[in-house]
Design a protein around this motif. Sequence first.
Motif, PDB file in Angstrom:
ATOM      1  N   ALA A  74       0.839  -1.204   0.000  1.00 50.89           N
ATOM      2  CA  ALA A  74       0.000   0.000   0.000  1.00 50.89           C
ATOM      3  C   ALA A  74       0.877   1.258   0.000  1.00 50.89           C
ATOM      4  O   ALA A  74       2.080   1.191   0.298  1.00 50.89           O
ATOM      5  CB  ALA A  74      -0.912  -0.013   1.223  1.00 50.89           C
ATOM      6  N   PRO A  75       0.285   2.414  -0.330  1.00 48.79           N
ATOM      7  CA  PRO A  75       1.059   3.659  -0.266  1.00 48.79           C
ATOM      8  C   PRO A  75       1.759   3.793   1.084  1.00 48.79           C
ATOM      9  O   PRO A  75       1.187   3.469   2.130  1.00 48.79           O
ATOM     10  CB  PRO A  75      -0.004   4.746  -0.444  1.00 48.79           C
ATOM     11  CG  PRO A  75      -1.097   4.079  -1.221  1.00 48.79           C
ATOM     12  CD  PRO A  75      -1.112   2.650  -0.726  1.00 48.79           C
ATOM     13  N   GLY A  76       3.003   4.236   1.040  1.00 50.02           N
ATOM     14  CA  GLY A  76       3.795   4.371   2.255  1.00 50.02           C
ATOM     15  C   GLY A  76       4.637   3.157   2.577  1.00 50.02           C
ATOM     16  O   GLY A  76       5.378   3.152   3.560  1.00 50.02           O
ATOM     17  N   ALA A  77       4.556   2.114   1.749  1.00 50.35           N
ATOM     18  CA  ALA A  77       5.367   0.916   1.966  1.00 50.35           C
ATOM     19  C   ALA A  77       6.853   1.276   1.866  1.00 50.35           C
ATOM     20  O   ALA A  77       7.229   2.283   1.258  1.00 50.35           O
ATOM     21  CB  ALA A  77       5.025  -0.145   0.926  1.00 50.35           C
ATOM     22  N   SER A  78       7.674   0.442   2.434  1.00 49.51           N
ATOM     23  CA  SER A  78       9.126   0.648   2.358  1.00 49.51           C
ATOM     24  C   SER A  78       9.713  -0.219   1.242  1.00 49.51           C
ATOM     25  O   SER A  78       9.066  -1.159   0.757  1.00 49.51           O
ATOM     26  CB  SER A  78       9.784   0.270   3.684  1.00 49.51           C
ATOM     27  OG  SER A  78       9.703  -1.136   3.878  1.00 49.51           O
ATOM     28  N   ALA A  79      10.940   0.085   0.885  1.00 50.78           N
ATOM     29  CA  ALA A  79      11.646  -0.758  -0.093  1.00 50.78           C
ATOM     30  C   ALA A  79      11.757  -2.184   0.445  1.00 50.78           C
ATOM     31  O   ALA A  79      11.589  -3.149  -0.305  1.00 50.78           O
ATOM     32  CB  ALA A  79      13.029  -0.184  -0.389  1.00 50.78           C
ATOM     33  N   ALA A  80      11.982  -2.323   1.731  1.00 50.86           N
ATOM     34  CA  ALA A  80      12.078  -3.655   2.343  1.00 50.86           C
ATOM     35  C   ALA A  80      10.762  -4.418   2.202  1.00 50.86           C
ATOM     36  O   ALA A  80      10.769  -5.636   1.991  1.00 50.86           O
ATOM     37  CB  ALA A  80      12.484  -3.534   3.809  1.00 50.86           C
ATOM     38  N   ASP A  81       9.626  -3.720   2.311  1.00 51.30           N
ATOM     39  CA  ASP A  81       8.323  -4.366   2.132  1.00 51.30           C
ATOM     40  C   ASP A  81       8.196  -4.934   0.725  1.00 51.30           C
ATOM     41  O   ASP A  81       7.734  -6.065   0.534  1.00 51.30           O
ATOM     42  CB  ASP A  81       7.180  -3.370   2.367  1.00 51.30           C
ATOM     43  CG  ASP A  81       7.066  -2.908   3.812  1.00 51.30           C
ATOM     44  OD1 ASP A  81       7.408  -3.687   4.722  1.00 51.30           O
ATOM     45  OD2 ASP A  81       6.622  -1.759   4.010  1.00 51.30           O
ATOM     46  N   VAL A  82       8.599  -4.159  -0.266  1.00 55.26           N
ATOM     47  CA  VAL A  82       8.515  -4.601  -1.665  1.00 55.26           C
ATOM     48  C   VAL A  82       9.443  -5.785  -1.896  1.00 55.26           C
ATOM     49  O   VAL A  82       9.042  -6.811  -2.464  1.00 55.26           O
ATOM     50  CB  VAL A  82       8.859  -3.447  -2.640  1.00 55.26           C
ATOM     51  CG1 VAL A  82       8.978  -3.952  -4.072  1.00 55.26           C
ATOM     52  CG2 VAL A  82       7.811  -2.343  -2.539  1.00 55.26           C
ATOM     53  N   LEU A  83      10.680  -5.666  -1.457  1.00 60.24           N
ATOM     54  CA  LEU A  83      11.654  -6.736  -1.666  1.00 60.24           C
ATOM     55  C   LEU A  83      11.241  -8.004  -0.924  1.00 60.24           C
ATOM     56  O   LEU A  83      11.413  -9.113  -1.434  1.00 60.24           O
ATOM     57  CB  LEU A  83      13.049  -6.275  -1.251  1.00 60.24           C
ATOM     58  CG  LEU A  83      13.612  -5.118  -2.095  1.00 60.24           C
ATOM     59  CD1 LEU A  83      14.913  -4.608  -1.502  1.00 60.24           C
ATOM     60  CD2 LEU A  83      13.790  -5.536  -3.545  1.00 60.24           C
ATOM     61  N   GLY A  84      10.676  -7.846   0.253  1.00 62.66           N
ATOM     62  CA  GLY A  84      10.190  -8.999   1.011  1.00 62.66           C
ATOM     63  C   GLY A  84       9.026  -9.696   0.314  1.00 62.66           C
ATOM     64  O   GLY A  84       8.988 -10.924   0.215  1.00 62.66           O
ATOM     65  N   ALA A  85       8.084  -8.918  -0.180  1.00 63.63           N
ATOM     66  CA  ALA A  85       6.928  -9.497  -0.873  1.00 63.63           C
ATOM     67  C   ALA A  85       7.357 -10.247  -2.134  1.00 63.63           C
ATOM     68  O   ALA A  85       6.804 -11.292  -2.465  1.00 63.63           O
ATOM     69  CB  ALA A  85       5.924  -8.401  -1.225  1.00 63.63           C
ATOM     70  N   ALA A  86       8.366  -9.719  -2.825  1.00 63.08           N
ATOM     71  CA  ALA A  86       8.854 -10.340  -4.061  1.00 63.08           C
ATOM     72  C   ALA A  86       9.830 -11.485  -3.793  1.00 63.08           C
ATOM     73  O   ALA A  86      10.108 -12.285  -4.692  1.00 63.08           O
ATOM     74  CB  ALA A  86       9.527  -9.291  -4.942  1.00 63.08           C
ATOM     75  N   GLY A  87      10.365 -11.550  -2.577  1.00 69.38           N
ATOM     76  CA  GLY A  87      11.346 -12.582  -2.247  1.00 69.38           C
ATOM     77  C   GLY A  87      12.716 -12.318  -2.840  1.00 69.38           C
ATOM     78  O   GLY A  87      13.480 -13.250  -3.083  1.00 69.38           O
ATOM     79  N   TRP A  88      13.046 -11.060  -3.060  1.00 73.83           N
ATOM     80  CA  TRP A  88      14.322 -10.672  -3.653  1.00 73.83           C
ATOM     81  C   TRP A  88      15.486 -11.136  -2.787  1.00 73.83           C
ATOM     82  O   TRP A  88      15.389 -11.040  -1.575  1.00 73.83           O
ATOM     83  CB  TRP A  88      14.376  -9.151  -3.810  1.00 73.83           C
ATOM     84  CG  TRP A  88      15.642  -8.665  -4.417  1.00 73.83           C
ATOM     85  CD1 TRP A  88      16.769  -8.269  -3.750  1.00 73.83           C
ATOM     86  CD2 TRP A  88      15.932  -8.542  -5.800  1.00 73.83           C
ATOM     87  NE1 TRP A  88      17.735  -7.907  -4.640  1.00 73.83           N
ATOM     88  CE2 TRP A  88      17.247  -8.063  -5.910  1.00 73.83           C
ATOM     89  CE3 TRP A  88      15.217  -8.805  -6.963  1.00 73.83           C
ATOM     90  CZ2 TRP A  88      17.858  -7.829  -7.132  1.00 73.83           C
ATOM     91  CZ3 TRP A  88      15.823  -8.556  -8.175  1.00 73.83           C
ATOM     92  CH2 TRP A  88      17.130  -8.082  -8.259  1.00 73.83           C
ATOM     93  N   PRO A  89      16.570 -11.682  -3.344  1.00 76.56           N
ATOM     94  CA  PRO A  89      16.895 -11.803  -4.770  1.00 76.56           C
ATOM     95  C   PRO A  89      16.558 -13.167  -5.383  1.00 76.56           C
ATOM     96  O   PRO A  89      16.623 -13.328  -6.585  1.00 76.56           O
ATOM     97  CB  PRO A  89      18.399 -11.568  -4.793  1.00 76.56           C
ATOM     98  CG  PRO A  89      18.894 -12.139  -3.502  1.00 76.56           C
ATOM     99  CD  PRO A  89      17.770 -11.883  -2.509  1.00 76.56           C
TER     100      PRO A  89
END
Length: 152
Positions: A74-89
């Motif tokens: 959602a708006p206000g998410a952190s880069a860590a939230d995005v990377l965690g959701a995607a399972g990066w790397p």
Amino acid sequence: MNLILWRHAEAEEIAPSDLARQLTVRGRKQAQAVAKWLRARLDDDAVILASPAVRTIQTVESLTDQYRVVRELAPGASAADVLGAAGWPEGIAPTVVVVGHQPTLGHVAAQLLAQSDTSWPLKKAGVWWLASRERDGDEQVVLRAAISPDLL
């Protein structure tokens, strides 16, 4: 892993809440143009994650009806939230598309490509396609594409 960051298309300015903002007519055209470009390049096993905001859902639905709404995007998410959701790397799939918001997506790109804490600008409906790889024992991030809807 391929990580595709797709910012939602142009949305109305006024709505009952930020999450309720819908795409404008121009935004729908932007989303359709980018979806056509992505559709020609995505593998069938790509996993698509979207913020719960109406504008991101409308953006992703121009591409497919096979996506997951992820509250943490959602708006206000952190880069860590995005990377965690995607399972990066390693990735939750070989290709993950994240449909989200600024400045978060700009933070992800800056962190991965330049180890920077700033947020790089990403136009509405724009796409950054990043890939993780190993070369000579080093983990690397490669920019595969940067597309703006007005170039399609």
